[in-house]
Write a protein that holds these residues in place. Structure first.
Motif, PDB file in Angstrom:
ATOM      1  N   LYS A 793       0.777  -1.281   0.047  1.00 22.86           N
ATOM      2  CA  LYS A 793      -0.007  -0.122   0.176  1.00 22.86           C
ATOM      3  C   LYS A 793       0.787   1.266  -0.037  1.00 22.86           C
ATOM      4  N   ALA A 794       2.194   1.316   0.458  1.00 19.25           N
ATOM      5  CA  ALA A 794       2.981   2.365   0.328  1.00 19.25           C
ATOM      6  C   ALA A 794       3.205   2.690  -1.145  1.00 19.25           C
ATOM      7  N   GLY A 795       2.677   3.903  -1.397  1.00 20.08           N
ATOM      8  CA  GLY A 795       2.912   4.312  -2.890  1.00 20.08           C
ATOM      9  C   GLY A 795       4.204   4.689  -3.117  1.00 20.08           C
ATOM     10  N   GLY A 796       4.487   4.600  -4.361  1.00 15.25           N
ATOM     11  CA  GLY A 796       5.838   4.886  -4.737  1.00 15.25           C
ATOM     12  C   GLY A 796       7.158   3.965  -4.585  1.00 15.25           C
ATOM     13  N   CYS A 797       6.949   3.288  -3.742  1.00 13.60           N
ATOM     14  CA  CYS A 797       7.935   2.444  -3.307  1.00 13.60           C
ATOM     15  C   CYS A 797       8.737   1.623  -4.612  1.00 13.60           C
ATOM     16  N   LEU A 798       7.691   0.871  -5.167  1.00  8.85           N
ATOM     17  CA  LEU A 798       7.845   0.079  -6.430  1.00  8.85           C
ATOM     18  C   LEU A 798       8.656   0.954  -7.537  1.00  8.85           C
ATOM     19  N   ASP A 799       7.742   2.197  -7.745  1.00  8.92           N
ATOM     20  CA  ASP A 799       8.517   3.066  -8.940  1.00  8.92           C
ATOM     21  C   ASP A 799       9.885   3.557  -8.711  1.00  8.92           C
ATOM     22  N   PHE A 800      10.132   3.657  -7.154  1.00  9.08           N
ATOM     23  CA  PHE A 800      11.473   4.059  -7.043  1.00  9.08           C
ATOM     24  C   PHE A 800      12.646   2.989  -7.079  1.00  9.08           C
ATOM     25  N   ILE A 801      12.106   1.932  -6.653  1.00  8.88           N
ATOM     26  CA  ILE A 801      13.036   0.677  -6.661  1.00  8.88           C
ATOM     27  C   ILE A 801      13.469   0.356  -8.284  1.00  8.88           C
ATOM     28  N   ARG A 802      12.306   0.265  -9.160  1.00  9.53           N
ATOM     29  CA  ARG A 802      12.335   0.341 -10.464  1.00  9.53           C
ATOM     30  C   ARG A 802      13.500   1.274 -11.218  1.00  9.53           C
ATOM     31  N   ALA A 803      13.307   2.287 -10.781  1.00  6.53           N
ATOM     32  CA  ALA A 803      14.091   3.635 -11.487  1.00  6.53           C
ATOM     33  C   ALA A 803      15.478   3.227 -11.057  1.00  6.53           C
ATOM     34  N   VAL A 804      15.928   2.960  -9.731  1.00 11.70           N
ATOM     35  CA  VAL A 804      17.142   2.967  -9.379  1.00 11.70           C
ATOM     36  C   VAL A 804      17.712   1.701  -9.933  1.00 11.70           C
ATOM     37  N   THR A 805      16.924   0.636  -9.982  1.00 13.41           N
ATOM     38  CA  THR A 805      17.361  -0.711 -10.718  1.00 13.41           C
ATOM     39  C   THR A 805      17.695  -0.451 -12.388  1.00 13.41           C
ATOM     40  N   GLU A 806      16.777   0.061 -12.900  1.00 16.34           N
ATOM     41  CA  GLU A 806      17.078   0.690 -14.491  1.00 16.34           C
ATOM     42  C   GLU A 806      18.337   1.495 -14.558  1.00 16.34           C
ATOM     43  N   MET A 807      18.302   2.503 -13.628  1.00 20.07           N
ATOM     44  CA  MET A 807      19.633   3.189 -13.919  1.00 20.07           C
ATOM     45  C   MET A 807      20.987   2.454 -13.497  1.00 20.07           C
ATOM     46  N   CYS A 808      20.943   1.491 -12.445  1.00 19.37           N
ATOM     47  CA  CYS A 808      22.278   0.716 -12.317  1.00 19.37           C
ATOM     48  C   CYS A 808      22.423  -0.074 -13.380  1.00 19.37           C
ATOM     49  N   HIS A 809      21.299  -0.809 -13.891  1.00 19.83           N
ATOM     50  CA  HIS A 809      21.703  -1.704 -14.922  1.00 19.83           C
ATOM     51  C   HIS A 809      22.269  -1.132 -16.411  1.00 19.83           C
ATOM     52  N   SER A 810      21.764   0.286 -16.491  1.00 22.65           N
ATOM     53  CA  SER A 810      22.005   0.994 -17.555  1.00 22.65           C
ATOM     54  C   SER A 810      23.750   1.271 -17.438  1.00 22.65           C
ATOM     55  N   LEU A 811      24.300   1.383 -16.274  1.00 19.31           N
ATOM     56  CA  LEU A 811      25.591   1.449 -15.837  1.00 19.31           C
ATOM     57  C   LEU A 811      26.327   0.158 -15.653  1.00 19.31           C
ATOM     58  N   GLY A 812      25.545  -0.843 -15.946  1.00 19.94           N
ATOM     59  CA  GLY A 812      26.220  -2.256 -16.091  1.00 19.94           C
ATOM     60  C   GLY A 812      26.638  -2.630 -14.576  1.00 19.94           C
ATOM     61  N   MET A 813      25.819  -2.400 -13.671  1.00 17.72           N
ATOM     62  CA  MET A 813      25.719  -2.612 -12.140  1.00 17.72           C
ATOM     63  C   MET A 813      24.419  -3.558 -12.025  1.00 17.72           C
ATOM     64  N   ARG A 814      24.929  -4.555 -10.895  1.00 21.60           N
ATOM     65  CA  ARG A 814      23.932  -5.689 -10.447  1.00 21.60           C
ATOM     66  C   ARG A 814      23.219  -4.750  -9.165  1.00 21.60           C
ATOM     67  N   VAL A 815      21.844  -4.994  -8.833  1.00 24.69           N
ATOM     68  CA  VAL A 815      21.247  -4.593  -7.637  1.00 24.69           C
ATOM     69  C   VAL A 815      20.886  -5.686  -6.872  1.00 24.69           C
ATOM     70  N   VAL A 816      21.330  -5.176  -5.493  1.00 18.92           N
ATOM     71  CA  VAL A 816      21.016  -6.261  -4.428  1.00 18.92           C
ATOM     72  C   VAL A 816      20.099  -5.571  -3.380  1.00 18.92           C
ATOM     73  N   ALA A 817      19.027  -6.320  -3.309  1.00 17.79           N
ATOM     74  CA  ALA A 817      18.204  -5.722  -1.831  1.00 17.79           C
ATOM     75  C   ALA A 817      18.585  -6.314  -0.613  1.00 17.79           C
ATOM     76  N   GLU A 818      18.548  -5.450   0.518  1.00 20.59           N
ATOM     77  CA  GLU A 818      19.072  -5.999   1.854  1.00 20.59           C
ATOM     78  C   GLU A 818      17.822  -5.791   2.810  1.00 20.59           C
ATOM     79  N   GLY A 819      17.919  -6.417   3.571  1.00 19.82           N
ATOM     80  CA  GLY A 819      16.726  -6.482   4.786  1.00 19.82           C
ATOM     81  C   GLY A 819      15.440  -6.910   4.104  1.00 19.82           C
ATOM     82  N   VAL A 820      15.316  -7.999   3.249  1.00 20.59           N
ATOM     83  CA  VAL A 820      13.864  -8.512   2.764  1.00 20.59           C
ATOM     84  C   VAL A 820      13.397  -9.437   3.623  1.00 20.59           C
ATOM     85  N   GLU A 821      12.300  -9.013   4.259  1.00 22.32           N
ATOM     86  CA  GLU A 821      11.610  -9.810   5.541  1.00 22.32           C
ATOM     87  C   GLU A 821      10.323 -10.300   5.372  1.00 22.32           C
TER      88      GLU A 821
END
Length: 861
Positions: A793-821
């Motif tokens: 329900k927390a709006g905007g989280c998904l969009d933010f994560i997707r934006a960061v992921t796409e940016m990192c992928h464009s720079l050739g970086m892998r993305v790891v999420a910490e604290g998945v509970e």
């Protein structure tokens, strides 16, 4: 029974008398005296060449005595008269004897002959030479002749007893353990120079061995003697083939030197010859010891004369006043020094009038001192001030000595006064320098330590005292950027402001650096403390011009009050310091009062730091590993190494408790290196056992990033574990990278050259942004758990994560999420194309022993 013939009886008689008969037959008649001399001389020359054509007598005449013997023989042949002479005779190959000879020629129609009677006088002449040398040496010594001249008589006597075949010399043993010639006039100068300064205890040469053993030492053949190896060539070059050395001993048995005889023939001294050498050595001992005593006495006399001159000069230089008084300390005779200094006349100083020149404040003490002098008549010393003739009071130090007559009755007091005003003023200046800061003029730590207890003890009833520790904020940056001269000017201005803002009677001191201490009285308790602290803070924060530059100072203040139940006098500065650092940790530019809880926290932290320093050696650290899951196929693809401290009494200490301490103390470098090596070994063994491909992630502290040994430690850890470089991933914090971007870029390039992967940990929580990711060779970005919304329900989280992921992928970086509970978080990550995840939803950090089973089960599931 037949009687011995006349010839046998004559031979027995001569032998018993110590005489030797020589009968020499000559083939030619020699009528001319000159021809006789030439003939005998020619015969002797032939003997020296080894001819056997002459009689035994002529063969054994010493070559140096040939001319004299030839002349005597010629006289006997030409005149027929009896001749008497002394000469040296060679006995065997080496021995030389001195003989007395009486001879005459025998006339016969058909035969001419020489008849000699000789007597061995070697011992007699030796004794005479020794006695003469001893007596002459003692005469010269008593007459005060130089030591070398005296000893020359003894060496000459030694040579005389050996008929000139031996050369003698004397060496002195100096305090530095070296043997040096004091008489060597008959030795070759080159030989003397070679041996002078010989180490007496090195076991070299006959003299060295005589000193070392304390006994006579004879080297009978220098060509073969092992103690002459170093000096053999120079001795043989100068015709010296044997050396007999005898120690010269004092009456107490101390070896003072050596008497050495150098022989031109390889030989040993006979017992009689050694006895003669010993006698001369004993005489030399007397002479040398007398010379020592004379030189010691002269040295003492010179020192006494120097000391006397120095004492007289010092007395004159101190301008001391000499005085005398009666046993009751009354002036009864004129005292010129006193009157000249004080301007008093004799009448004014008579009796105890001299006390009128003593400073009024010192007069009671001086009167008590005088009363004590009248009762106890021993040496006295005192200091007091005396009025000089120009009216100025001068500090004086005085001493008094009682003088007694032959019956033991006291006659008078005698003493002196010395003006020590300059010394007193210098002491005051030194005391001020020792107790005050040279830069600001404020009292320093020494003054504070000496006077703090006095200040505390004089707190008025019902009031309190405040101890405040002030530390300027960012002062190090001022020194580093502007220079220490700029910082010094700032400190002087701050010191002046503190002094002006503080109420009269309170104290401000500089501890050192940028730290100041204020000791203030609080008539209204806490209200006074807050008011004074506020005034001081305002005074500090006023902008100031320092060498043409505008500066806005600020400070952190820690305060404690006394008396309070929680504070002792010796803890005041400590508690103020604790409160000050609490204010600085809170951001600075603030005031903080001490509380008991702060002390407990500080002591606990200190105890934890002491334990932390030994934890690595005691093996108290353990590693746990948290798996990282590849979101494409839900399989384990890596692990993160997490350190735990298994404290012996506190149990598992969380990293967020001890890691900051390790970073502050610098222990993090040793601990981090241990983690790196241990984790590489653990994971590589796991990879080898399971045959799976895993990436090991290890956290690197910002402190480690500043270490010049980090790259070397990484290489060593990989090499020791046998791990491929692409399997190691180093997690770096944003704050560690931006402290020094140029250094960070260089370090990351070196790590990249090794082949390890680089990850930014907790991305988004620090100071870095997208621009920093482009500056550094980063392989992995780890999103902090703060970006993961707990519910969809927390709006905007998904969009933010997707934006960061796409940016990192464009720079050739892998993305790891910490604290998945939970599963909701996981669904967000799957929809945002995140590469990997880790957290309690998958697994908690676990020991290595459980990690293998987890990976096997996860892969099977």
């Amino acid at each position: 029974m037949a009687q011995p013939d006349l010839q046998s009886r004559l031979a027995f008689t001569l032998q018993s008398a110590g005489l030797l008969e020589w009968y020499v037959e000559l083939d030619d008649s020699l009528n001319d005296a000159q021809r006789a001399v030439e003939t005998v001389t020619h015969a002797l020359d032939a003997c020296s060449l080894g001819s056997t054509s002459l009689t035994e007598f002529l063969e054994h005449i010493h070559p140096d005595d040939r001319d004299e013997v030839a002349e005597q023989v010629a006289i006997a042949l030409s005149t027929g008269e009896e001749v008497r002479f002394e000469c040296r005779v060679l006995v065997g190959e080496r021995e030389v004897q001195r003989v007395s000879v009486a001879g005459w020629s025998t006339a016969h129609p058909e035969l001419r002959a020489l008849h000699f009677i000789s007597q061995d006088i070697t011992d007699c002449r030796r004794a005479e030479a020794i006695a003469h040398g001893q007596m002459r040496a003692l005469e010269l010594a008593v007459a005060g002749a130089p030591l070398g001249q005296v000893l020359a008589e003894l060496t000459g006597s030694a040579q005389s007893q050996f008929a000139g075949v031996v050369q003698a010399a004397i060496m002195r043993l100096d305090e530095d353990g070296k043997l040096r010639f004091v008489e060597a006039s008959r030795l070759p100068p080159i030989f003397v120079a070679a041996l002078d300064g010989l180490d007496a205890y090195a076991g070299e040469t006959s003299c060295g061995m005589a000193v070392r053993t304390g006994k006579p030492f004879a080297a009978t053949d220098l060509a073969r003697d092992p103690h002459w190896v170093r000096y053999r060539s120079v001795a043989l070059e100068h015709g010296l083939h044997a050396c007999w050395s005898t120690p010269i001993r004092s009456v107490e048995g101390e070896v003072m030197g050596t008497l050495a005889c150098y022989s031109r023939l390889p030989a040993a001294p006979s017992a009689e010859e050694q006895q003669g050498i010993t006698l001369l050595a004993n005489t030399a001992a007397l002479v040398v010891q007398r010379d020592r005593a004379n030189r010691a006495r002269a040295s003492v006399e010179r020192r006494m004369a120097v000391n006397e001159r120095r004492f007289r000069g010092l007395v004159k230089a101190t301008n001391s006043l000499v005085w005398s008084a009666s046993p009751d300390v009354d002036i009864i005779e004129p005292q010129p020094d006193w009157c000249d200094f004080t301007g008093q006349t004799f009448e004014q100083a008579r009796g105890k009038g001299w006390l009128q020149a003593v400073h009024p404040d010192d007069l009671p003490e001086v009167q008590a001192f005088v009363d004590d002098m009248r009762k106890v008549r021993t040496n006295k010393r005192a200091e007091y001030r005396v009025r000089r003739a120009d009216g100025e009071y001068r500090h004086m130090t005085g001493h008094a000595v009682p003088i007694f007559d032959e019956q033991g009755e006291m006659k008078e007091w005698s003493g002196g006064l010395t003006d020590i005003t300059d010394r007193k003023q210098a002491e005051q200046r030194l005391s001020h320098m020792a107790t005050h800061d040279a830069l600001t003029g404020l009292p320093n730590r020494t003054y504070l330590n000496d006077h703090l207890r006095e200040l505390v003890n004089f707190i008025p009833d019902g009031q309190q005292l405040m101890i405040m520790l002030i530390d300027l904020d960012r002062f190090k940056e001022v020194n580093d950027s502007m220079g220490h001269g700029y910082g010094d000017v700032l400190l002087v201005q701050i010191a002046h402001r503190l002094r002006e803002a503080l109420p009269s009677g309170d104290l401000v001191a500089r501890l050192g650096g940028d730290e100041f201490v204020v000791v203030a009285h609080l008539p209204d308790g806490m209200a006074s403390a807050e008011r004074i602290a506020t005034d001081l803070m305002r005074a500090i924060q006023v902008p100031c011009d320092v060498l043409g530059t505008r500066y806005y100072p600020s400070a952190s203040m820690g305060m404690c009050l006394y008396p309070t139940p929680d504070t002792r006098i010796d803890e005041l500065l400590q508690h103020a310091d604790i409160a000050m650092y609490r204010a600085k940790d809170a951001g600075g530019t603030r005031m903080q009062f001490f509380s008991a809880e702060m002390s407990v926290e500080t002591k606990n932290r200190m105890a934890l730091e002491l334990d932390l320093r030994e934890a690595l050696e005691r093996g108290e650290f353990v590693l746990h590993y948290q798996p990282r899951i590849c979101l494409d196929d839900d399989s384990p693809c890596g692990v993160e190494a997490l350190i735990r401290w298994n404290h012996p009494s506190k149990g598992l200490v969380p990293p967020n408790v001890f890691i900051p301490i390790a970073e502050t103390t610098g222990l993090i470098c040793k601990i981090g290196n241990w983690v790196l090596r241990q984790a590489c070994e653990d994971v590589q063994r796991l990879i080898d056992r399971l045959g799976t491909d895993l990436v090991l992630s290890v956290n690197v502290s910002p402190v480690q990033l500043r270490s010049p040994t980090l790259c070397g430690e990484v290489r060593q850890a990989l090499q020791a574990a046998g791990m491929d470089t692409h399997r190691l991933e180093l997690e770096l914090t944003e704050s560690g990278l931006i402290e020094d971007t140029d250094t960070s870029q260089q370090l990351l390039r070196e790590l990249g050259d090794i082949g390890v992967r680089l990850a930014i940990d907790d991305f988004g929580t620090g100071y870095a942004g997208i621009a920093y990711l482009r500056q550094y060779p980063i392989d992995v970005v780890k999103l902090d758990r703060a970006f993961l919304c707990p519910t969809p329900k927390a709006g905007g989280c998904l969009d933010f994560i997707r934006a960061v992921t796409e940016m990192c992928h464009s720079l050739g970086m892998r993305v790891v999420a910490e604290g998945v509970e939970d599963a909701d978080m996981l669904r967000q990550l799957l929809r945002s194309d995140c590469d990997e995840a880790q957290g309690y939803l998958f697994a908690q950090p676990m020991p290595l022993a459980k990690l293998g089973d987890y990976i096997v089960d996860r892969q099977a599931g």
